[in-house]
Design a protein around this motif. Structure first.
Motif, PDB file in Angstrom:
ATOM      1  N   PRO A 143      66.278 -14.670   9.746  1.00  0.00           N
ATOM      2  CA  PRO A 143      67.107 -13.873  10.089  1.00  0.00           C
ATOM      3  C   PRO A 143      67.742 -13.290   9.711  1.00  0.00           C
ATOM      4  O   PRO A 143      67.379 -13.083   8.353  1.00  0.00           O
ATOM      5  CB  PRO A 143      67.980 -15.576  10.476  1.00  0.00           C
ATOM      6  CG  PRO A 143      67.199 -16.633  10.490  1.00  0.00           C
ATOM      7  CD  PRO A 143      66.102 -16.501   9.351  1.00  0.00           C
ATOM      8  N   THR A 144      68.012 -11.418  10.302  1.00  0.00           N
ATOM      9  CA  THR A 144      67.992 -10.780   9.358  1.00  0.00           C
ATOM     10  C   THR A 144      69.679 -10.457   9.052  1.00  0.00           C
ATOM     11  O   THR A 144      70.103 -10.723   7.847  1.00  0.00           O
ATOM     12  CB  THR A 144      69.135 -10.328  10.646  1.00  0.00           C
ATOM     13  OG1 THR A 144      67.842  -9.874  11.555  1.00  0.00           O
ATOM     14  CG2 THR A 144      69.406  -8.662  10.275  1.00  0.00           C
ATOM     15  N   SER A 145      70.480 -12.367   9.261  1.00  0.00           N
ATOM     16  CA  SER A 145      71.788 -13.178   8.730  1.00  0.00           C
ATOM     17  C   SER A 145      71.982 -13.106   7.153  1.00  0.00           C
ATOM     18  O   SER A 145      72.784 -12.909   6.205  1.00  0.00           O
ATOM     19  CB  SER A 145      72.803 -12.920   9.702  1.00  0.00           C
ATOM     20  OG  SER A 145      72.005 -14.548   9.479  1.00  0.00           O
ATOM     21  N   ILE A 187      69.356 -12.473   4.982  1.00  0.00           N
ATOM     22  CA  ILE A 187      68.188 -10.954   4.442  1.00  0.00           C
ATOM     23  C   ILE A 187      69.362 -11.087   3.246  1.00  0.00           C
ATOM     24  O   ILE A 187      68.347 -11.628   1.632  1.00  0.00           O
ATOM     25  CB  ILE A 187      67.945  -9.916   4.402  1.00  0.00           C
ATOM     26  CG1 ILE A 187      66.919 -10.271   6.022  1.00  0.00           C
ATOM     27  CG2 ILE A 187      67.194  -8.694   4.131  1.00  0.00           C
ATOM     28  CD1 ILE A 187      66.636  -9.100   6.354  1.00  0.00           C
ATOM     29  N   HIS A 188      70.363 -10.565   2.803  1.00  0.00           N
ATOM     30  CA  HIS A 188      71.078 -10.241   1.636  1.00  0.00           C
ATOM     31  C   HIS A 188      71.155 -11.521   1.310  1.00  0.00           C
ATOM     32  O   HIS A 188      71.291 -11.585  -0.362  1.00  0.00           O
ATOM     33  CB  HIS A 188      72.128  -9.575   2.014  1.00  0.00           C
ATOM     34  CG  HIS A 188      72.070  -8.088   2.667  1.00  0.00           C
ATOM     35  ND1 HIS A 188      71.160  -7.148   1.243  1.00  0.00           N
ATOM     36  CD2 HIS A 188      71.754  -7.418   3.777  1.00  0.00           C
ATOM     37  CE1 HIS A 188      70.986  -5.985   2.203  1.00  0.00           C
ATOM     38  NE2 HIS A 188      70.995  -6.349   3.647  1.00  0.00           N
ATOM     39  N   HIS A 220      62.657  -3.907   5.303  1.00  0.00           N
ATOM     40  CA  HIS A 220      64.377  -3.795   7.048  1.00  0.00           C
ATOM     41  C   HIS A 220      65.027  -2.388   7.161  1.00  0.00           C
ATOM     42  O   HIS A 220      65.100  -1.804   5.755  1.00  0.00           O
ATOM     43  CB  HIS A 220      64.724  -5.442   6.462  1.00  0.00           C
ATOM     44  CG  HIS A 220      65.843  -5.289   8.081  1.00  0.00           C
ATOM     45  ND1 HIS A 220      65.071  -5.760   9.327  1.00  0.00           N
ATOM     46  CD2 HIS A 220      66.878  -5.132   7.696  1.00  0.00           C
ATOM     47  CE1 HIS A 220      66.278  -5.642  10.272  1.00  0.00           C
ATOM     48  NE2 HIS A 220      67.149  -5.441   9.638  1.00  0.00           N
ATOM     49  N   GLY A 221      64.791  -1.569   8.065  1.00  0.00           N
ATOM     50  CA  GLY A 221      65.671  -0.559   8.168  1.00  0.00           C
ATOM     51  C   GLY A 221      65.110   0.963   7.825  1.00  0.00           C
ATOM     52  O   GLY A 221      63.498   0.743   7.920  1.00  0.00           O
ATOM     53  N   ARG A 263      60.959   1.322   4.936  1.00  0.00           N
ATOM     54  CA  ARG A 263      60.197   0.084   4.608  1.00  0.00           C
ATOM     55  C   ARG A 263      59.120   1.145   3.985  1.00  0.00           C
ATOM     56  O   ARG A 263      58.097   0.318   3.852  1.00  0.00           O
ATOM     57  CB  ARG A 263      59.627  -0.341   6.624  1.00  0.00           C
ATOM     58  CG  ARG A 263      60.848  -0.604   7.295  1.00  0.00           C
ATOM     59  CD  ARG A 263      60.536  -1.413   8.799  1.00  0.00           C
ATOM     60  NE  ARG A 263      59.747  -0.113   9.391  1.00  0.00           N
ATOM     61  CZ  ARG A 263      60.866   0.407  10.579  1.00  0.00           C
ATOM     62  NH1 ARG A 263      61.905  -0.103  10.629  1.00  0.00           N
ATOM     63  NH2 ARG A 263      59.774   1.073  11.274  1.00  0.00           N
ATOM     64  N   THR A 282      61.605  -9.928   4.605  1.00  0.00           N
ATOM     65  CA  THR A 282      61.822  -9.086   5.429  1.00  0.00           C
ATOM     66  C   THR A 282      62.277 -10.232   7.047  1.00  0.00           C
ATOM     67  O   THR A 282      62.246 -11.865   7.095  1.00  0.00           O
ATOM     68  CB  THR A 282      60.676  -8.715   6.450  1.00  0.00           C
ATOM     69  OG1 THR A 282      60.584  -8.246   7.364  1.00  0.00           O
ATOM     70  CG2 THR A 282      59.366 -10.302   6.432  1.00  0.00           C
ATOM     71  N   SER A 283      62.917  -9.550   8.048  1.00  0.00           N
ATOM     72  CA  SER A 283      63.393 -10.740   8.784  1.00  0.00           C
ATOM     73  C   SER A 283      62.072 -10.982  10.318  1.00  0.00           C
ATOM     74  O   SER A 283      61.394 -10.774   9.971  1.00  0.00           O
ATOM     75  CB  SER A 283      64.588 -10.034   9.963  1.00  0.00           C
ATOM     76  OG  SER A 283      64.392  -8.824  10.424  1.00  0.00           O
ATOM     77  N   ASP A 316      62.887 -10.230  13.098  1.00  0.00           N
ATOM     78  CA  ASP A 316      62.302  -9.523  14.476  1.00  0.00           C
ATOM     79  C   ASP A 316      61.820  -8.265  14.074  1.00  0.00           C
ATOM     80  O   ASP A 316      60.805  -7.259  14.333  1.00  0.00           O
ATOM     81  CB  ASP A 316      63.630  -8.201  14.666  1.00  0.00           C
ATOM     82  CG  ASP A 316      64.722  -9.443  15.491  1.00  0.00           C
ATOM     83  OD1 ASP A 316      64.399 -10.522  16.192  1.00  0.00           O
ATOM     84  OD2 ASP A 316      65.975  -9.367  15.620  1.00  0.00           O
ATOM     85  N   THR A 317      62.016  -7.628  12.166  1.00  0.00           N
ATOM     86  CA  THR A 317      60.892  -6.373  11.208  1.00  0.00           C
ATOM     87  C   THR A 317      59.289  -7.099  11.872  1.00  0.00           C
ATOM     88  O   THR A 317      58.553  -6.049  11.914  1.00  0.00           O
ATOM     89  CB  THR A 317      61.326  -6.351  10.369  1.00  0.00           C
ATOM     90  OG1 THR A 317      62.804  -5.609  10.342  1.00  0.00           O
ATOM     91  CG2 THR A 317      60.874  -5.265   9.937  1.00  0.00           C
TER      92      THR A 317
END
Length: 863
Positions: A206-208, A210-211, A229-230, A233, A250-251, A253-254
């Motif tokens: 999930p995007t939340s 990634i970091h 991501h972002g 890429r 990566t997420s 969605d990506t």
């Protein structure tokens, strides 16, 4: 020379360039020799770390600055020397008492795994694959076993699922496994693994988080990590093609959008975090992940199955294609028998077939899946959790609004859809004249651009009507117009609220959203908030810290005004909270004694929300997906929690929420059967996705049934609980309260004195039980729960010992036993100067220590 100057002379050279405390003599020495820099100890040097911990005032170790080659040789030499000294010097150092030395228990070396090497490869295998010592020394025992499981799958050239419960460190186990496979040894890679070029690793999450993955890699190992991501890429992709990336994150969605690009890369390992996102085989994400070119596919999830058994097939078929056969074979051989064997009235032959198929399924799953729970891994390090499901009586105003809602033309169209049409046609109403609802309130707004309706009419009304019923169950203010919506929707909501409130519209301040602080914070017209008011007052007075969850932001706004009115100090986190501020809110709540309540949106997920300072959890509104409520509980019940956690899940008695919770039980039981192979009691007649056996759970007629005069959940559980029938007395008319063997029940009975009715209404609770007494009744769990006595930390009630069912059946004197228990209960209440009802109210919020103290005081008074 003074004593202080003499000490300064004896101090070793420091390497800080800004230091001004060195003497002139030391400065001249530094100028004449090579510059001295502090040597960073290898991460694998446990001995040096322990030395540094034992003497926090000791200066950093230093070594002369040499060429890179000599420095690397010196590091290897030091590493070998330290490992040889470890066996001889480590134990004496730990046992040797020193004045003023910090205790090692203050640091993060408690409860970790053994310090011997964690070798994953077989004897004689070259190169040797082992977890770096810097990681191995910080792993818990169950994490070491998880790493071995992942490597066994990797070695056999296929993937699998790490299905550990939430909070058991699936991320850490994955990083340790990757570090072993890539030969990461502290700060360098062994020559053998350098010669073996490996393809990169792909992590989809999930995007939340990634970091969080990037941060964990930097803490635990030395990988070349990049984030795809972002806007950058293309640069990352060029770097990936140049073989300068070892781990790519990566997420979802990506990857769903750009998966065709990444699928061209040859990956050594693919890891999908929160792998239950692959439960739908028709989703674009699932189809994109099927294109990944590797057989080593690993899924990480604490909720392997959420709603349907077929979700288990979808996930495992992506991880290990073909391991469970075809989709049709799995449905016929596993899915249907398991569901029909769980029916409350299933024939004995069906139950036997379901048990055989369950055992066969577990044999297959054990090869590719590792599933462990907190209780069996770190349970001995925690004080336990108690999951109470509390049914709160709706206010009289809520009940009237709920009934009016069910009488709206929109819902009546759904309820009567299968009745013969009034026009005399042989067709049903939904097939003839009642397919559309032009005289309704919700339907005209949904089809404002299409007066003839849509292809799914009238079933397009189901979801909006369910949302409205849940809003009424929680708080009447929720069905009023939201100023953030567009004008047309506000107008429609105002018309809907006026129809539902009817003659009571003045009692709720009209059909427009109230701005009155005192009105919104008042608990008079909300049954759940009455219960919250009593519980918070009791808990906060005892020094407890509370997590208060709701999936509705507007409900959080109302609860916030309530907390302000009561003067409680609180924090709040929802979807609008900036990501960079969330961790500071969590840290502040955990460290600040003044913060008493944390308001959190159930939908605000992501890692990092570890609120272990709280020991009370309230889930204000249930979710159709049981994993959402369980994840909310685990924000507090994690490794590091030092207190007993008590969870209160609030449900509006007699509303749709009872059906929501009943379906949660059904889904949890199916998950335990299919994923864990446990035995579950058969409560329900309904079968999921089967029109022939909709029973009490499924179908539109059940969703919109009026349950306001019933204890729906209580009746189902206690009618079908055949074991409970043999050793639990039924409620008789005139009983004020019964504390049952399976929990505590405050029941609305047929005959009651006015005093009892007033006291129960003030409490706002009509029925309650522990969720663990209803779900997870496997052989091991059953043995534990049925013989548990009051002294267990995980039990709040009853206050008397439980009789084993076998002994009770032999005696055949159940009513006498129950009367004796009720008499003991009355004596306990009198010993505290309380009535039975008042004593029961106190028990709902008492801690295990307080209940133990009651028993001890009572025994002292007995002559």
């Amino acid at each position: 020379m003074s004593l202080r100057a003499f000490k300064e002379t004896l101090k070793p050279c420091t390497s800080q360039p800004s230091s001004t405390s060195v003497s002139q003599k030391q400065s001249s020495i530094l100028q004449d020799s090579d510059p001295i820099i502090p040597r960073k100890p290898p991460k694998s040097s446990l001995t040096q770390q322990l030395r540094r911990l034992q003497d926090p005032l000791a200066p950093p170790l230093i070594q002369p600055h040499n060429s890179p080659k000599r420095e690397r040789e010196q590091k290897i030499s030091d590493f070998v020397d330290e490992e040889e000294e470890e066996d001889e010097e480590e134990e004496p150092e730990l046992k040797r008492p020193k004045f003023g030395v910090a205790k090692l228990s203050q640091f993060q070396y408690d409860h970790t795994g053994p310090f011997e090497p964690l070798v994953l490869s077989s004897d004689g295998e070259v190169p040797v694959v082992q977890v770096p010592a810097s990681i191995n020394c910080r792993l818990l025992e169950h994490q070491r076993a998880g790493v071995k499981f992942l490597y066994s799958l990797y070695k056999n050239n296929h993937g699998g699922i790490l299905g550990d419960d939430m909070g058991l460190g699936k991320t850490i186990q994955t990083i340790a496994f990757l570090a072993a496979v890539f030969g990461k040894d502290g700060e360098y890679m062994s020559k053998e693994n350098q010669a073996m070029k490996k393809d990169p690793v792909l992590i989809i999450c999930p995007t939340s988080v990634i970091h969080n993955w990037e941060s964990e890699f930097s803490k635990w190992a030395n990988f070349r990590v990049s984030i795809y991501h972002g806007s950058n890429r293309d640069l990352i992709y060029d770097k990936l093609e140049a073989h300068r990336v070892e781990v790519l994150i990566t997420s979802f969605d990506t990857y769903r959008i750009h998966g065709s690009i990444l699928s061209e890369i040859k990956w050594d390992i693919v890891v999908i975090d929160e792998a239950h996102r692959l439960k739908n085989e028709k989703s674009k994400l699932y189809r994109a992940c099927l294109e990944i070119k590797t057989q080593r596919r690993f899924g990480l999830t604490g909720t392997i199955m959420q709603n349907k058994i077929m979700e288990l097939f979808n996930l495992l078929d992506w991880v290990v294609p073909g391991s469970l056969g075809t989709r049709e074979h799995f449905r016929d051989f596993y899915d249907e028998p398991l569901k029909h064997g769980q029916r409350s009235t299933a024939p004995k032959r069906f139950v036997e077939i379901a048990n055989k198929r369950k055992q066969h399924l577990m044999t297959v799953l054990q090869k590719y899946m590792l599933r462990r729970m907190k209780e069996e891994t770190i349970g001995h390090l925690m004080m336990g959790k108690e999951d109470n499901v509390v049914f709160c009586a709706m206010s009289e105003l809520q009940k009237r609004a709920y009934r009016r809602m069910l009488q709206l033309p929109d819902i009546q169209c759904l309820i009567n859809k299968d009745l013969p049409c009034s026009c005399g046609s042989p067709l049903t109403q939904v097939e003839c004249c009642k397919r559309i609802v032009p005289n309704g309130i919700i339907w005209p707004y949904l089809h404002r651009d299409n007066p003839d309706g849509c292809d799914s009419c009238p079933f397009c009304l189901v979801l909006p009507c369910l949302v409205k019923l849940q809003q009424i169950s929680n708080h009447l203010e929720l069905i009023k117009p939201n100023p953030k919506d567009d004008p047309d929707k506000q107008k429609k909501d105002a018309e809907f609220a006026a129809a539902v409130f009817g003659p009571d519209i003045d009692l709720v301040g009209g059909n427009m959203q109230s701005e009155s602080f005192m009105g919104l914070s008042d608990v008079k017209h909300c049954g759940k908030m009455r219960a919250i008011e009593k519980l918070l007052f009791s808990w906060i007075s005892q020094g407890d810290k509370i997590l208060l969850f709701s999936y509705s932001v507007r409900m959080l706004d109302i609860l916030e005004k309530f907390l302000i009115r009561k003067g409680y100090c609180f924090s709040r986190l929802d979807g609008s909270t900036p990501t960079n501020l969330r961790q500071s809110l969590v840290d502040d709540f955990n460290s600040s004694p003044s913060k008493q309540v944390f308001l959190i949106s159930t939908r605000a997920g992501g890692l990092g929300l570890n609120l272990v300072s709280a020991n009370r959890v309230v889930v204000f509104d249930p979710n159709w997906n049981p994993a959402q409520d369980l994840q909310a509980q685990d924000r507090s019940f994690r490794f590091g929690q030092k207190r007993h956690v008590v969870v209160f899940r609030l449900l509006a008695a007699g509303s749709l929420e009872e059906l929501v919770y009943s379906r949660q039980i059904y889904k949890q039981q199916l998950s335990n059967i299919a994923v864990s192979g446990k035995m579950e009691k058969r409560y329900f007649e309904g079968v999921q996705d089967c029109k022939e056996f909709q029973g009490e759970l499924f179908g539109i007629s059940n969703l919109f049934r009026d349950l306001s005069d019933k204890l729906f959940t209580s009746e189902i559980i206690h009618v079908h609980d055949k074991e409970g029938k043999e050793h639990e007395r039924r409620i008789e008319p005139g009983d004020d309260i019964l504390v049952s063997e399976s929990g505590n029940r405050l029941s609305n009975n047929y005959k009651r004195t006015s005093t009892s009715e007033a006291e129960l209404e003030d409490l706002g609770i009509v029925y309650a039980h522990r969720n663990e007494d209803i779900v997870n009744l496997g052989p091991g769990i059953q043995e534990k729960t049925e013989t548990t006595i009051y002294h267990s930390e995980s039990q709040a009630m009853p206050l008397v010992k439980r009789e084993e069912p076998e002994r009770v059946v032999k005696k055949q004197k159940i009513p006498i036993i129950n009367e004796r228990k009720r008499a003991q209960y009355r004596l306990l209440a009198r010993s505290r100067g309380m009535g039975e009802l008042e004593f029961s109210m106190w028990l709902l919020s008492a801690t295990p220590m307080q209940r133990e103290q009651v028993l001890q005081d009572y025994r002292r008074k007995i002559p």
